[in-house]
Enzyme design. Structure first.
Site, PDB file in Angstrom:
ATOM      1  N   LYS A 192       4.432 -17.640 -25.949  1.00 36.96           N
ATOM      2  CA  LYS A 192       5.723 -17.255 -26.510  1.00 36.96           C
ATOM      3  C   LYS A 192       6.513 -18.473 -26.983  1.00 36.96           C
ATOM      4  O   LYS A 192       7.258 -18.404 -27.967  1.00 36.96           O
ATOM      5  CB  LYS A 192       6.517 -16.455 -25.481  1.00 36.96           C
ATOM      6  CG  LYS A 192       5.909 -15.092 -25.182  1.00 36.96           C
ATOM      7  CD  LYS A 192       5.815 -14.240 -26.438  1.00 36.96           C
ATOM      8  CE  LYS A 192       5.242 -12.876 -26.192  1.00 36.96           C
ATOM      9  NZ  LYS A 192       5.195 -12.039 -27.420  1.00 36.96           N
ATOM     10  N   TYR A 220       1.061 -16.933 -20.630  1.00 38.31           N
ATOM     11  CA  TYR A 220       1.882 -16.011 -21.421  1.00 38.31           C
ATOM     12  C   TYR A 220       3.135 -16.722 -21.940  1.00 38.31           C
ATOM     13  O   TYR A 220       3.470 -16.629 -23.131  1.00 38.31           O
ATOM     14  CB  TYR A 220       2.279 -14.809 -20.566  1.00 38.31           C
ATOM     15  CG  TYR A 220       3.255 -13.872 -21.244  1.00 38.31           C
ATOM     16  CD1 TYR A 220       2.855 -13.082 -22.315  1.00 38.31           C
ATOM     17  CD2 TYR A 220       4.580 -13.788 -20.805  1.00 38.31           C
ATOM     18  CE1 TYR A 220       3.751 -12.225 -22.947  1.00 38.31           C
ATOM     19  CE2 TYR A 220       5.478 -12.930 -21.425  1.00 38.31           C
ATOM     20  CZ  TYR A 220       5.067 -12.149 -22.498  1.00 38.31           C
ATOM     21  OH  TYR A 220       5.957 -11.307 -23.107  1.00 38.31           O
ATOM     22  N   THR A 274       7.567  -1.205 -21.154  1.00 40.97           N
ATOM     23  CA  THR A 274       6.308  -0.870 -21.816  1.00 40.97           C
ATOM     24  C   THR A 274       5.160  -1.061 -20.839  1.00 40.97           C
ATOM     25  O   THR A 274       5.346  -1.555 -19.716  1.00 40.97           O
ATOM     26  CB  THR A 274       6.067  -1.775 -23.040  1.00 40.97           C
ATOM     27  OG1 THR A 274       5.760  -3.117 -22.588  1.00 40.97           O
ATOM     28  CG2 THR A 274       7.291  -1.825 -23.940  1.00 40.97           C
TER      29      THR A 274
END
Length: 286
Positions: A163, A159, A196
């Protein structure tokens, strides 16, 4: 104005009250609900959804074809789709999912839409590419010999690498656009730590902390999206690109992201993976 978002949270884009708004994503139900909500909140009926699965290069190309047939301008592109810390798995094209969806999907989508954005922008009113990264990139490493994590897979590492790749991509894109004299700018947005459902794959202890203290440590989705909205509309960024923005302010990204050779190497490899022409040699020749 056309604002194109790839997945993510949509309701905060109510600022575009008099704009055409196109939402692209692979969750039809959520997107249609977002369309309805935005129309109600802004009294803007010029809101539309088009399907696009960023985990599929074929789907991206089909989406771009559909979009271009509409013959409408594109002034702002917000790249905001992603998965976070998922188990090791592959996209339809065989890429590790973080790298394939979070990074390569946006890389291809942006490149295929650049001609429309160049036609839409003008001196003094540039079109804008906004790509959402994360503070996670500060602890990332880019392994050019194993971008797919084949040798040793770490959900967090994969991840973070995706990014980091988005920041490098944005900086090189801005260099290309500036060298070409294009009326398009590219910037990176860091939304901060936002509450989220992306956290559903993290360690259970982290999920518990999030549940108990989200009101303290985490931004709401609307708060997290504000820097993207700011970057899309503020006159302060007219004609300005290659910036990393956090809380509506420019800040420094990881030192390695300013490595021009690494930017160029990643861009070239990405062109090979997605099957597009690398215009870097011609742009910077001589």
């Amino acid at each position: 104005m056309i604002v194109l978002l790839a997945n993510g949270r949509y309701s905060v884009i109510g600022s575009y009250r008099n704009s055409d708004l196109l939402i692209a994503g692979n969750n039809t139900g959520k997107a249609q609900e977002a369309v309805r909500q935005i129309q109600e909140e802004t009294l803007n009926d010029k809101v539309e959804f088009l399907y696009c699965d960023l985990a599929s290069l074929k789907s991206i190309r089909q989406f771009v074809q559909t979009f271009k047939k509409k013959k409408i301008p594109l002034h702002v592109l917000v790249n905001n789709a992603g998965v976070m810390m998922v188990p090791q798995r592959r996209t339809r094209d065989g890429f590790e999912e973080h790298f394939g969806l979070n990074y390569l999907g946006h890389f291809l989508l942006t490149n295929l839409l650049l001609d429309t954005m160049k036609e839409s922008g003008s001196p003094g009113c540039c079109a804008r590419v906004l790509t959402v990264s994360s503070a996670t990139h500060y602890i990332a490493e880019l392994d050019m010999e194993d971008l797919q994590g084949s040798r040793s897979y770490s959900p967090h590492g994969a991840y973070a690498q995706s990014k980091l790749a988005l920041v490098l991509f944005t900086y090189h894109l801005q260099r290309l656009l500036a060298a070409q004299g294009s009326p398009v700018t590219a910037n990176v947005v860091d939304p901060g730590v936002v509450n989220t459902d992306l956290y559903r794959h993290v360690f259970w202890g982290m999920r518990l902390i999030k549940k108990l203290f989200s009101w303290w440590f985490f931004k709401t989705p609307d708060e997290g999206a504000w820097t993207s909205v700011y970057a899309a509309v503020t006159p302060d960024l007219e004609g300005i690109g290659g910036r990393y923005l956090y809380n509506e302010k420019e800040t420094k990204s990881l030192a390695v992201t300013y490595d021009l050779d690494l930017q160029r190497e990643l861009w070239a490899r990405s062109c090979q993976m997605t099957g597009i022409t690398d215009v870097t040699p011609d742009t910077f020749s001589g």
